[in-house]
Design a protein around this motif. Structure first.
Motif, PDB file in Angstrom:
ATOM      1  N   CYS A  41       0.890  -0.919  -0.356  1.00 48.91           N
ATOM      2  CA  CYS A  41       0.430   0.138   0.077  1.00 48.91           C
ATOM      3  C   CYS A  41       0.764   1.357   0.122  1.00 48.91           C
ATOM      4  O   CYS A  41       1.616   0.933   0.841  1.00 48.91           O
ATOM      5  N   THR A  42       0.354   2.328  -0.703  1.00 51.18           N
ATOM      6  CA  THR A  42       1.228   3.793  -0.733  1.00 51.18           C
ATOM      7  C   THR A  42       0.362   4.373  -1.891  1.00 51.18           C
ATOM      8  O   THR A  42      -0.443   4.062  -2.038  1.00 51.18           O
ATOM      9  N   MET A  43       0.901   5.936  -1.313  1.00 49.15           N
ATOM     10  CA  MET A  43       0.114   7.032  -2.212  1.00 49.15           C
ATOM     11  C   MET A  43       0.642   7.493  -3.402  1.00 49.15           C
ATOM     12  O   MET A  43       2.322   7.392  -3.018  1.00 49.15           O
ATOM     13  N   VAL A  44       0.421   7.167  -4.124  1.00 48.82           N
ATOM     14  CA  VAL A  44       0.569   7.386  -5.888  1.00 48.82           C
ATOM     15  C   VAL A  44       0.150   8.454  -6.197  1.00 48.82           C
ATOM     16  O   VAL A  44      -1.356   8.924  -5.751  1.00 48.82           O
ATOM     17  N   ILE A  53      -3.453   9.271  -4.901  1.00 48.40           N
ATOM     18  CA  ILE A  53      -4.590   9.015  -4.392  1.00 48.40           C
ATOM     19  C   ILE A  53      -3.753   7.179  -3.198  1.00 48.40           C
ATOM     20  O   ILE A  53      -2.326   6.968  -4.211  1.00 48.40           O
ATOM     21  N   GLU A  54      -3.748   6.749  -2.843  1.00 52.02           N
ATOM     22  CA  GLU A  54      -4.160   5.331  -2.239  1.00 52.02           C
ATOM     23  C   GLU A  54      -4.394   4.740  -3.152  1.00 52.02           C
ATOM     24  O   GLU A  54      -5.378   4.617  -3.829  1.00 52.02           O
ATOM     25  N   ARG A 141      -7.809   5.566 -17.269  1.00 55.02           N
ATOM     26  CA  ARG A 141      -7.883   7.044 -15.846  1.00 55.02           C
ATOM     27  C   ARG A 141      -7.544   6.016 -14.783  1.00 55.02           C
ATOM     28  O   ARG A 141      -8.082   4.800 -13.873  1.00 55.02           O
ATOM     29  N   GLY A 142      -7.158   6.923 -13.694  1.00 55.19           N
ATOM     30  CA  GLY A 142      -7.123   6.178 -12.299  1.00 55.19           C
ATOM     31  C   GLY A 142      -6.204   6.025 -11.897  1.00 55.19           C
ATOM     32  O   GLY A 142      -4.893   5.666 -12.028  1.00 55.19           O
ATOM     33  N   ALA A 143      -6.585   4.958 -10.607  1.00 57.88           N
ATOM     34  CA  ALA A 143      -5.559   4.546  -9.793  1.00 57.88           C
ATOM     35  C   ALA A 143      -4.727   2.847 -10.239  1.00 57.88           C
ATOM     36  O   ALA A 143      -5.247   2.707 -11.651  1.00 57.88           O
ATOM     37  N   SER A 144      -3.683   2.741  -9.942  1.00 58.05           N
ATOM     38  CA  SER A 144      -2.778   2.658 -10.758  1.00 58.05           C
ATOM     39  C   SER A 144      -2.619   1.377 -10.547  1.00 58.05           C
ATOM     40  O   SER A 144      -3.214   0.619  -9.523  1.00 58.05           O
TER      41      SER A 144
END
Length: 144
Positions: A41-44, A53-54, A141-144
Protein backbone atom coordinates in the motif's frame (compact mmCIF):
# COMPACT_ATOMS: atom_id res chain seq x y z
CA UNK A 1 -8.73 -24.61 10.29
CA UNK A 2 -9.79 -22.27 7.47
CA UNK A 3 -8.04 -19.07 8.49
CA UNK A 4 -5.03 -18.01 10.47
CA UNK A 5 -5.25 -17.59 14.22
CA UNK A 6 -4.80 -14.14 15.77
CA UNK A 7 -1.34 -15.04 17.10
CA UNK A 8 -0.24 -16.19 13.62
CA UNK A 9 -1.52 -12.98 12.04
CA UNK A 10 0.31 -10.93 14.64
CA UNK A 11 3.53 -12.81 13.89
CA UNK A 12 3.16 -12.00 10.18
CA UNK A 13 2.43 -8.34 10.99
CA UNK A 14 5.59 -8.16 13.13
CA UNK A 15 7.63 -9.66 10.30
CA UNK A 16 6.18 -7.26 7.72
CA UNK A 17 6.73 -4.28 10.03
CA UNK A 18 10.47 -4.95 9.67
CA UNK A 19 10.36 -4.63 5.88
CA UNK A 20 11.48 -1.29 4.53
CA UNK A 21 10.92 -0.14 0.96
CA UNK A 22 10.35 3.49 0.04
CA UNK A 23 7.45 4.90 2.04
CA UNK A 24 5.32 1.86 1.28
CA UNK A 25 3.51 -0.20 3.87
CA UNK A 26 2.51 -3.84 3.94
CA UNK A 27 -1.02 -4.47 5.07
CA UNK A 28 -2.45 -7.71 6.47
CA UNK A 29 -6.22 -8.17 6.23
CA UNK A 30 -8.70 -10.98 6.70
CA UNK A 31 -11.38 -11.05 4.00
CA UNK A 32 -15.02 -11.99 4.39
CA UNK A 33 -14.16 -15.65 3.74
CA UNK A 34 -11.79 -15.62 6.72
CA UNK A 35 -8.74 -15.80 4.45
CA UNK A 36 -5.75 -13.74 5.55
CA UNK A 37 -3.90 -11.82 2.86
CA UNK A 38 -1.16 -9.23 2.54
CA UNK A 39 -0.70 -6.41 0.08
CA UNK A 40 1.51 -3.42 -0.68
CA UNK A 41 0.00 0.00 0.00
CA UNK A 42 1.28 3.47 -0.89
CA UNK A 43 0.25 6.90 -2.07
CA UNK A 44 0.89 7.62 -5.75
CA UNK A 45 -0.11 10.43 -8.09
CA UNK A 46 -3.15 9.68 -10.21
CA UNK A 47 -1.95 9.26 -13.79
CA UNK A 48 -4.59 11.66 -15.12
CA UNK A 49 -5.04 14.31 -12.43
CA UNK A 50 -1.73 14.09 -10.58
CA UNK A 51 -3.62 14.14 -7.28
CA UNK A 52 -2.40 11.70 -4.63
CA UNK A 53 -4.41 8.51 -4.34
CA UNK A 54 -4.00 5.43 -2.17
CA UNK A 55 -2.94 2.50 -4.27
CA UNK A 56 -2.80 -1.10 -3.16
CA UNK A 57 -1.21 -4.00 -4.95
CA UNK A 58 -3.06 -7.25 -5.35
CA UNK A 59 -3.70 -9.19 -2.15
CA UNK A 60 -1.83 -12.47 -1.75
CA UNK A 61 -3.29 -15.10 0.58
CA UNK A 62 -1.38 -16.20 3.66
CA UNK A 63 -1.47 -19.50 5.49
CA UNK A 64 0.12 -20.74 8.72
CA UNK A 65 2.44 -23.12 6.86
CA UNK A 66 4.34 -20.27 5.17
CA UNK A 67 7.83 -19.72 6.53
CA UNK A 68 9.10 -16.20 7.21
CA UNK A 69 11.50 -16.57 4.29
CA UNK A 70 8.68 -17.57 1.95
CA UNK A 71 6.56 -14.61 3.08
CA UNK A 72 9.48 -12.25 2.48
CA UNK A 73 9.97 -13.74 -1.00
CA UNK A 74 6.28 -13.05 -1.71
CA UNK A 75 6.64 -9.47 -0.41
CA UNK A 76 9.53 -8.90 -2.79
CA UNK A 77 7.46 -10.31 -5.67
CA UNK A 78 4.57 -7.97 -4.77
CA UNK A 79 6.93 -5.00 -4.75
CA UNK A 80 8.40 -5.96 -8.13
CA UNK A 81 4.91 -6.40 -9.60
CA UNK A 82 3.81 -3.03 -8.21
CA UNK A 83 6.93 -1.29 -9.55
CA UNK A 84 6.44 -2.83 -13.00
CA UNK A 85 2.85 -1.63 -13.03
CA UNK A 86 3.92 1.91 -12.07
CA UNK A 87 6.65 1.88 -14.72
CA UNK A 88 4.08 0.89 -17.34
CA UNK A 89 1.84 3.75 -16.16
CA UNK A 90 4.59 6.30 -16.69
CA UNK A 91 6.68 4.96 -19.61
CA UNK A 92 6.17 6.87 -22.84
CA UNK A 93 7.83 7.37 -26.21
CA UNK A 94 7.34 10.70 -27.98
CA UNK A 95 4.64 11.54 -25.44
CA UNK A 96 2.60 8.37 -25.98
CA UNK A 97 2.13 5.69 -23.34
CA UNK A 98 2.95 2.35 -24.92
CA UNK A 99 2.22 -0.08 -22.08
CA UNK A 100 -1.22 -0.19 -20.51
CA UNK A 101 -1.42 -2.11 -17.25
CA UNK A 102 -5.24 -1.98 -17.10
CA UNK A 103 -8.06 -3.83 -18.77
CA UNK A 104 -10.42 -1.68 -20.89
CA UNK A 105 -12.77 -1.36 -17.87
CA UNK A 106 -9.91 0.06 -15.77
CA UNK A 107 -9.21 -3.03 -13.67
CA UNK A 108 -5.45 -3.39 -13.12
CA UNK A 109 -3.67 -6.26 -14.82
CA UNK A 110 -1.38 -8.42 -12.71
CA UNK A 111 1.10 -8.63 -15.58
CA UNK A 112 2.02 -5.80 -17.90
CA UNK A 113 1.48 -6.93 -21.49
CA UNK A 114 4.55 -6.79 -23.71
CA UNK A 115 4.64 -4.76 -26.88
CA UNK A 116 3.60 -7.12 -29.68
CA UNK A 117 5.26 -4.90 -32.23
CA UNK A 118 7.47 -1.90 -31.79
CA UNK A 119 6.44 1.43 -33.29
CA UNK A 120 7.78 1.72 -36.83
CA UNK A 121 9.84 4.80 -36.03
CA UNK A 122 11.16 5.85 -32.64
CA UNK A 123 13.46 8.66 -33.70
CA UNK A 124 13.07 11.79 -31.54
CA UNK A 125 11.79 13.82 -34.50
CA UNK A 126 9.17 11.26 -35.56
CA UNK A 127 6.07 11.16 -33.36
CA UNK A 128 4.63 7.80 -32.44
CA UNK A 129 1.34 7.27 -34.22
CA UNK A 130 -1.58 5.78 -32.32
CA UNK A 131 -1.70 2.75 -34.64
CA UNK A 132 2.06 2.18 -34.32
CA UNK A 133 1.90 2.11 -30.53
CA UNK A 134 -0.46 -0.81 -30.31
CA UNK A 135 -2.92 0.10 -27.57
CA UNK A 136 -1.70 3.68 -27.08
CA UNK A 137 -5.22 4.99 -27.56
CA UNK A 138 -6.67 2.96 -24.68
CA UNK A 139 -5.11 4.80 -21.75
CA UNK A 140 -7.04 4.22 -18.57
CA UNK A 141 -7.74 6.79 -15.90
CA UNK A 142 -7.41 6.42 -12.20
CA UNK A 143 -5.57 4.31 -9.73
CA UNK A 144 -2.55 2.50 -10.99
Amino acid sequence: MMGMQDAELEQVRRLLAQVSYRDWTLVVNVNRYNVANMQVCTMVPDTETGNPIENRGRPLPLCPQMSDGFILDLVFELIKEFELHEAAERFSVAGKRLFHPHQPDGVPLFEVPAMRRAPSSLSPSAPVKEDDAGSAGTEQRGAS
